[in-house]
Design an enzyme around this catalytic site. Structure first.
Site, PDB file in Angstrom:
ATOM      1  N   GLU A  91       0.642  -1.400   0.021  1.00  0.00           N
ATOM      2  CA  GLU A  91      -0.060  -0.083   0.055  1.00  0.00           C
ATOM      3  C   GLU A  91       1.018   1.233  -0.151  1.00  0.00           C
ATOM      4  O   GLU A  91       0.413   2.105   0.906  1.00  0.00           O
ATOM      5  CB  GLU A  91      -1.138  -0.110   1.151  1.00  0.00           C
ATOM      6  CG  GLU A  91      -1.920  -1.047   0.951  1.00  0.00           C
ATOM      7  CD  GLU A  91      -3.307  -1.123   2.133  1.00  0.00           C
ATOM      8  OE1 GLU A  91      -3.152  -0.307   3.083  1.00  0.00           O
ATOM      9  OE2 GLU A  91      -3.996  -1.885   2.174  1.00  0.00           O
ATOM     10  N   GLU A 117      -5.099  -8.631   0.202  1.00  0.00           N
ATOM     11  CA  GLU A 117      -5.783  -8.286   1.492  1.00  0.00           C
ATOM     12  C   GLU A 117      -7.293  -8.050   1.163  1.00  0.00           C
ATOM     13  O   GLU A 117      -7.495  -7.149   0.196  1.00  0.00           O
ATOM     14  CB  GLU A 117      -5.212  -7.065   2.192  1.00  0.00           C
ATOM     15  CG  GLU A 117      -3.729  -7.104   2.948  1.00  0.00           C
ATOM     16  CD  GLU A 117      -3.498  -5.764   3.582  1.00  0.00           C
ATOM     17  OE1 GLU A 117      -4.336  -5.232   4.018  1.00  0.00           O
ATOM     18  OE2 GLU A 117      -2.259  -5.520   3.631  1.00  0.00           O
TER      19      GLU A 117
HETATM   20  O1  AHR Z   1      -4.577  -5.760   7.486  1.00  0.00           O
HETATM   21  C1  AHR Z   1      -4.691  -4.719   8.206  1.00  0.00           C
HETATM   22  C2  AHR Z   1      -3.942  -3.351   7.345  1.00  0.00           C
HETATM   23  O2  AHR Z   1      -4.715  -3.025   6.241  1.00  0.00           O
HETATM   24  C3  AHR Z   1      -2.673  -3.671   6.722  1.00  0.00           C
HETATM   25  O3  AHR Z   1      -1.508  -3.547   7.648  1.00  0.00           O
HETATM   26  C4  AHR Z   1      -2.685  -2.609   5.646  1.00  0.00           C
HETATM   27  O4  AHR Z   1      -1.892  -3.012   4.348  1.00  0.00           O
HETATM   28  C5  AHR Z   1      -4.186  -2.392   5.136  1.00  0.00           C
HETATM   29  O5  AHR Z   1      -4.454  -0.985   5.153  1.00  0.00           O
END
Ligand code: AHR
Length: 506
Positions: A182, A310
């Site tokens: 990210e 994610e």
């Molecule tokens: O999974 C929780 C968080 O969500 C992670 O650290 C990040 O990559 C995302 O914003």
């Protein structure tokens, strides 16, 4: 692939499936996991030396057994946002000399008691492959190369020898490496512009592949439907004989990462929200093709896939990251996860990997307590899919009415269909068909003729509860799976707010 024919509320739904309509192979890695140094995921989750449930390494054995039950094939580590300030060398060697550091991503501090060698060993016990995410914030390319050498080299070189000195002769053999996490996010230490990221990612990729050409690198995308995705793909999914050492079959970038979390307090927006990911995958796949076409990437170089590293139901207002993000999931959330998994299966031809965020305690299907595990509502769809929805995708046609109210995000309406019956199907090597039907409706059962189901003996798994609002706690299990048999004759009744899996031999 599931095609959808919209019916009126009065018409009878219908599902048509034919086991000969076999489509692409589903990559097992879509059932991957993610463990981050965040909240109680590592400390108190997978690693808890003080617990009577832990082994001699400090690993919670009940967590290992649960993840083995899911046959989790691959696990991402150490973040997430945590990665942007993580120096892996803090977490190796004797524990007494490992430094404690402030954790900038999630507040608090990091003891470094659990690091690379612990994670690798833990993965071996779970039976999963490790997937490491590189520090694109405060980290350097030298550190990244050193980590790769430490994990993968069998040469007589400094970091390979350091690994041996720390007790591991054989390389850990880490195949998957992510080029940051990210990096586009305003919350990120060293947030970057897409131009700066693409330049850096390409140069790091070149160096990493020179050190170990066998690894697969994951580019940091955004949601799959943003201009960041278009740009970084165009810049990095290219091909140059010089960069690739003359190879016409290798590419620097193997996968493109995207992240989406969904969630709403309202039932229908909650359960239809994962359909935004369906369009996101299709769009990202289109941008991959666009980059390949415009950059003249030859067909001999395998098409890059999507790494959905994610995904989950998460409402940060309800479960803030800084407070450990311990979501307490409802039946509505379990239905949403069922739809999520249907999306990943339906779009599997584009997906090289997907890792649910996260495995334990933090936005997770499993919660640890001093005495054992709570299997949250979302555990059940994950468990059914991971066990049975493998093999090849099958084509299905679903005819039913559609939810027509508000959605979240709003753009789902007019972009993606939102049928009340959300369906995907697979066939495995033993010619067993598994079909998942999520009835997202909160108050209506659907009597549905199923064409193509072999009459005889159909195994039924049914996940539901009293209402979409119920959840599981240590004291009470409100949502679980019930197993039964059906003779495959006549219409099947899909009860309200339920996930069904039907399995039969062809
Ligand atoms: O999974 C929780 C968080 O969500 C992670 O650290 C990040 O990559 C995302 O914003």
């Amino acid at each position: 692939m599931t095609s959808f024919t919209k019916l009126t509320e009065e018409q009878q739904p219908y599902i048509y499936i034919n086991a000969v309509n076999k489509l692409n192979k589903i990559n097992d890695n879509i059932y991957g996991g993610f463990t981050e140094h965040m909240g109680r995921c590592i400390y108190g989750g997978i690693y808890d030396p003080d617990s009577h449930l832990s082994d001699s390494h400090g690993f919670r054995t009940d967590v290992i057994s649960a993840l083995r039950e899911l046959s989790v094939p691959v696990i991402r580590y150490p973040g997430g946002n945590f990665t942007a300030t993580y120096h892996w060398q803090d977490g190796i060697g004797p524990r007494s000399s490992r430094p404690s550091r402030p954790s900038l991503a999630w507040a608090g501090y990091e003891s470094n008691a659990f690091g690379t060698d612990e994670f690798m060993l833990w993965c071996e016990k779970v039976g999963a492959q490790p997937f490491l995410c590189l520090n694109f914030g405060t980290g350097t390319l030298d550190e990244a190369l050193a980590w790769l050498e430490y994990c993968n080299s069998d040469q007589n070189t400094y970091y390979a020898n350091l690994r041996r000195q720390n007790g591991r002769e054989k390389p850990w053999g880490v195949k998957y490496w992510a080029l940051g996490n990210e990096v586009w996010g305003p919350w990120q230490v060293e947030q970057m512009s897409k131009e700066a990221y693409a330049t850096k990612a390409y140069q790091w990729a070149k160096a990493l592949k020179l050190l170990d050409p066998s690894i697969e690198l994951v580019l940091c995308g955004e949601t799959g439907y943003s201009s960041w995705d278009v740009y970084v793909l165009k810049e990095c999914v290219r091909w140059s004989l010089h960069d690739l050492g003359g190879s016409t079959t290798a590419s620097l970038i193997a996968m493109h990462s995207i992240h989406i979390y969904t969630g709403s307090e309202e039932h229908f927006p909650n359960v239809t929200a994962p359909l935004s990911a369906e369009r996101a995958i299709e769009m990202a796949a289109g941008f991959i093709d666009l980059a390949r076409i415009e950059n003249g990437v030859p067909h001999t170089i395998p098409r890059q896939t999507i790494c959905f590293d994610e995904w989950n139901v998460w409402m940060p207002d309800r479960a803030p990251g800084e407070q450990g993000a311990e979501e307490r999931y409802t039946l509505s959330d379990a239905l949403a996860v069922g739809v999520w998994l249907n999306v990943l299966v339906r779009q599997s031809k584009y997906i090289g990997m997907a890792t649910i965020a996260q495995n334990v305690n933090v936005i997770a299907p499993l919660l640890t307590t001093a005495e054992g595990l709570v299997k949250q509502t979302t555990w059940w769809p994950l468990c059914l899919f991971s066990r049975y929805m493998r093999g090849h995708l099958l084509a299905v046609n679903v005819r039913c009415p559609e939810y027509e109210g508000p959605t979240q995000p709003e753009w789902i309406r007019g972009t993606v269909a939102t049928p009340f019956l959300d369906v995907s199907a697979t066939i495995n090597e033993d010619k067993i068909v598994s079909m998942v039907v999520v009835n997202i409706h909160d108050s209506r059962d659907f009597e549905t003729p199923l064409e193509g189901v072999t009459a005889g003996d159909v195994q039924i798994y049914h996940v539901t509860g009293e209402s979409p609002k119920v959840g599981n706690t240590q004291e009470k299990t409100e949502v679980k799976v019930d197993e039964s048999r059906w003779d495959g004759k006549g219409p099947f009744i899909f009860r309200k707010h339920s996930i069904y899996m039907l399995r039969w031999q062809t």
